[in-house]
Design an enzyme around this catalytic site. Structure first.
Site, mmCIF file in Angstrom:
data_model
loop_
_atom_site.group_PDB
_atom_site.id
_atom_site.type_symbol
_atom_site.label_atom_id
_atom_site.label_comp_id
_atom_site.label_asym_id
_atom_site.label_seq_id
_atom_site.Cartn_x
_atom_site.Cartn_y
_atom_site.Cartn_z
ATOM 1 N N THR A 33 -21.918 9.824 -21.708
ATOM 2 C CA THR A 33 -20.993 9.097 -22.582
ATOM 3 C C THR A 33 -21.583 7.746 -22.991
ATOM 4 O O THR A 33 -21.330 7.271 -24.101
ATOM 5 C CB THR A 33 -19.624 8.889 -21.909
ATOM 6 O OG1 THR A 33 -19.802 8.233 -20.646
ATOM 7 C CG2 THR A 33 -18.933 10.224 -21.682
ATOM 8 N N PHE A 40 -15.696 16.300 -22.358
ATOM 9 C CA PHE A 40 -14.886 17.427 -22.781
ATOM 10 C C PHE A 40 -13.398 17.257 -22.512
ATOM 11 O O PHE A 40 -12.575 17.545 -23.363
ATOM 12 C CB PHE A 40 -15.385 18.707 -22.089
ATOM 13 C CG PHE A 40 -16.785 19.067 -22.467
ATOM 14 C CD1 PHE A 40 -17.040 19.798 -23.616
ATOM 15 C CD2 PHE A 40 -17.855 18.660 -21.689
ATOM 16 C CE1 PHE A 40 -18.343 20.128 -23.982
ATOM 17 C CE2 PHE A 40 -19.161 18.984 -22.049
ATOM 18 C CZ PHE A 40 -19.403 19.711 -23.200
ATOM 19 N N HIS A 126 -25.596 25.236 -17.932
ATOM 20 C CA HIS A 126 -24.780 25.602 -19.086
ATOM 21 C C HIS A 126 -25.578 25.633 -20.380
ATOM 22 O O HIS A 126 -25.017 25.601 -21.471
ATOM 23 C CB HIS A 126 -23.586 24.644 -19.204
ATOM 24 C CG HIS A 126 -22.641 24.751 -18.038
ATOM 25 N ND1 HIS A 126 -21.786 23.726 -17.672
ATOM 26 C CD2 HIS A 126 -22.433 25.748 -17.144
ATOM 27 C CE1 HIS A 126 -21.090 24.104 -16.609
ATOM 28 N NE2 HIS A 126 -21.465 25.312 -16.268
ATOM 29 N N CYS A 159 -29.759 37.815 -35.823
ATOM 30 C CA CYS A 159 -31.158 37.761 -35.424
ATOM 31 C C CYS A 159 -32.034 38.593 -36.364
ATOM 32 O O CYS A 159 -31.681 39.726 -36.720
ATOM 33 C CB CYS A 159 -31.291 38.264 -33.992
ATOM 34 S SG CYS A 159 -32.970 38.248 -33.336
ATOM 35 N N ASN A 225 -18.302 8.999 -10.087
ATOM 36 C CA ASN A 225 -17.474 9.474 -11.193
ATOM 37 C C ASN A 225 -16.289 8.530 -11.354
ATOM 38 O O ASN A 225 -15.752 8.032 -10.367
ATOM 39 C CB ASN A 225 -16.972 10.906 -10.906
ATOM 40 C CG ASN A 225 -16.484 11.611 -12.144
ATOM 41 O OD1 ASN A 225 -17.212 11.723 -13.135
ATOM 42 N ND2 ASN A 225 -15.262 12.110 -12.114
#
Length: 253
Positions: A33, A40, A126, A159, A225
């Site tokens: 950030t 999210f 991810h 593709c 956090n």
């Protein structure tokens, strides 16, 4: 232990880093950030503005694929402008010093590579949004190619090798986690003596199980956090302060 203030938290973290032989960081959206990439779940985050498109829906519907690519193109300027923040640079300094063998990340923004980590030492649970892959044969496609296709045809591409849909090389809801990356992340967690969780809410599974595996394997666990997580109670140190301010003192050390 929850640090009572930033200074004591940084001092305790410094002692733990100095005493550790093998440190494995695990990063989430909160570390980016500062680089201008929204997270999210928080107010104003990406998922509060747009409902995530599940993998099954992406595969089944052309309009879902079109919308997914429109959203990605809308983020072009944000990703292009993003530069590694103090958190990225601090972890890169520990990596260059030989303390960190590899980094595990839930992020898709490529900022750890930009900060100095070799691509092979960034375990992307991810995926990565800076390029695309065919969901059929796995062929890599560059984003410029996708943009040109979209502008020419007016819809998301398929593709050129197997005609299956092409999506960003990220893991969507309902999509299988990458087997090799999960295996490597588990090995790293089991073979470190200090595991740093940075900017992750630890609510997305199975990735959220990796810090627990590190703790169960004997590592000290640190969580940095802004908001509480469900794993704070098992952590050896919890720092609920800004990530850039917390890790800033370690940049270049």
């Amino acid at each position: 232990m929850i640090a009572p203030d930033l200074r004591s938290g940084v001092e305790r973290l410094g002692d733990m880093i100095a005493g550790a032989s093998v440190i494995v960081p695990f990063t989430g959206a909160g570390i980016s950030t500062e680089s201008g990439i929204p997270d999210f779940r928080s107010p104003g985050g990406l998922w509060t503005r747009n409902r995530p498109i599940p993998f099954e829906e992406f595969v089944a519907r052309q309009d879902a694929r079109d919308e997914a690519w429109r959203r990605r193109f809308a983020m072009d300027d944000t990703f292009a402008a993003a530069q590694p923040g103090r958190g990225h640079r601090a972890l890169a300094a520990l990596y260059k010093a030989g303390k960190v063998p590899a980094i595990i990340t839930q992020n898709i923004d490529n900022l750890h590579q930009a900060s100095g980590f070799a691509a092979g030492d960034v375990v992307e649970l991810h995926g990565n949004t800076t390029y695309a892959r065919c969901i059929g044969c796995g062929k890599r496609h560059e984003l410029d190619w996708v943009r040109q296709w979209f502008r020419r045809a007016g819809h998301a591409p398929h593709c050129t090798a197997c005609d299956e849909p092409v999506k960003t090389a990220t893991i969507s809801f309902g999509q299988a986690m990458p087997v090799d990356e999960m295996r490597y992340a588990s090995q790293l967690a089991q073979n470190c003596d200090l595991f740093l969780v940075i900017g992750s809410s630890l609510v997305v599974w199975p990735a959220a199980g990796i810090p627990m595996l590190a703790k169960e394997s004997g590592a000290k666990l640190v969580i940095i956090n802004n908001e509480p997580t469900e794993q704070d109670e098992i952590a050896d140190l919890v720092i609920r302060h800004d990530i850039g301010e917390t890790l800033g003192p370690f940049v270049g050390n």
